[in-house]
Design a protein around this motif. Structure first.
Motif: not given
Length: 338
Positions: A34-39, A48-57, A116-122, A317-321
């Motif tokens: 799995p990868k951390l997904v940041m959008n 105010t802006n909203v950021l979304f986090l998920n994990l791929t599956g 848990d320290g497993k994922y870090h995306a930026w 990770g993956t995603g779009m900011v």
């Protein structure tokens, strides 16, 4: 270097395509962790802006429960965020509210780290420079044929000037808003109260050479299937056809409020406005939305077309900011008499 990922607009989903009906590629979870997904699509002028986090599956994305988001501006940390409470019991989407505005030229870095320290995306994005202004908007009610029917539409001719001596990427948003009024009966008062309902963002840009990448068309062309190309649903364009000069863009939308009753639920119509927004966006967001234009148009068939590659600017990770700046102008379409 531009990197790519395969996923929809908000919740990125990893889907493996088959080579043929008889030969499928096996999915090995060990080879595809799995990868951390940041959008996030950030309006630099919004508080105010909203950021979304998920994990791929394998089949769909999964939710993150415990994570921290750090927002840095020009190398200085501005805020450290924890997830918002779930909106409903059925929607456990991990969301973060980013507070405060950004200025053109700011370098914005956003880090997402799981507890848990497993994922870090930026991701790191430079806030685009905004256009100076919308110089003029001419409006006219004209008959327009759409899907075989002819009715009155509002035509907008929008004049603006490109930012000079640089490659620029833009997006047009046609924001249709209905203002309503009602009586305030609290504490025996009879004051008027006002609120706004958003009616949508759809528009027709088929006649504009810039919005159609040099392939303008008419309603007859579309009905005859002569221009079987992706529609520019998200209104993105670059300045390659009008660089360092002014341009007048033509778009249409319906002046209707989709009701003839003069009321909307608990209120009465007051005014109908269209706000023309011209956004300056990043190159990566431009190509990302162009890919979505293809997916969301009728011309794309995932069973016969090649998988679409979506640009990603998220590291680890993956995603779009994306970050945008904008200029806008309001057009009053109609006012109702009380």
């Amino acid at each position: 270097m531009r990197t790519y990922t395969y996923h929809p607009l908000i919740l990125l989903v990893i889907i493996l395509s088959t080579v043929s009906c008889e030969n499928e590629l096996p999915f090995n979870i060990k080879d595809n962790p799995p990868k951390l997904v940041m959008n996030a699509f950030i309006n630099a002028d919004s508080l105010t802006n909203v950021l979304f986090l998920n994990l791929t599956g394998k089949d769909n994305s999964t939710h993150i429960e415990n994570a921290t988001v750090e927002v840095r501006v020009n190398g200085q940390i501005r805020e450290t965020l924890r997830p918002l409470p779930p909106e409903t019991d059925y929607d456990q989407q991990c969301r973060f509210n980013m507070n405060g505005t950004f200025s053109p030229g700011d370098v914005v870095r956003i880090d997402a780290l799981t507890d848990d320290g497993k994922y870090h995306a930026w991701a790191e994005v430079t806030v685009p420079q905004r256009l100076d202004e919308i110089e003029n908007i001419d409006t006219l009610t004209v008959p327009l044929t759409q899907n075989g029917f002819t009715q009155d539409y509002m035509r907008y001719k929008i004049t603006f000037r490109d930012r000079p001596n640089e490659e620029n990427y833009y997006r047009i948003v046609v924001d249709k808003q209905l203002t309503l009024w009602g009586y305030n009966h609290e504490e025996g008062g009879e004051d008027y109260i006002y609120w706004t309902r958003q009616l949508g963002y759809s528009f027709i840009g088929r006649e504009d050479v810039v919005l159609t990448d040099g392939q303008p068309s008419t309603g007859d062309d579309e009905d005859n299937g002569l221009f079987d190309t992706a529609k520019n649903i998200y209104g993105v364009f670059d300045d390659s056809r009008f660089r360092n000069s002014s341009y007048t863009m033509t778009v249409y939308n319906s002046p209707s409020v989709n009701s003839s009753s003069g009321s909307d639920g608990y209120g009465y119509y007051d005014s109908l406005d269209v706000i023309i927004r011209l956004l300056s966006i990043t190159e990566t967001e431009y190509y990302y939305l162009k890919a979505l234009n293809l997916v969301d148009s009728d011309v794309y068939d995932e069973t016969i077309n090649e998988p679409i590659r979506y640009p990603s600017n998220v590291h680890g990770g993956t995603g779009m900011v994306g970050v945008s700046t904008e200029v806008s102008k309001k057009v009053r379409i109609r006012t109702w008499q009380r």
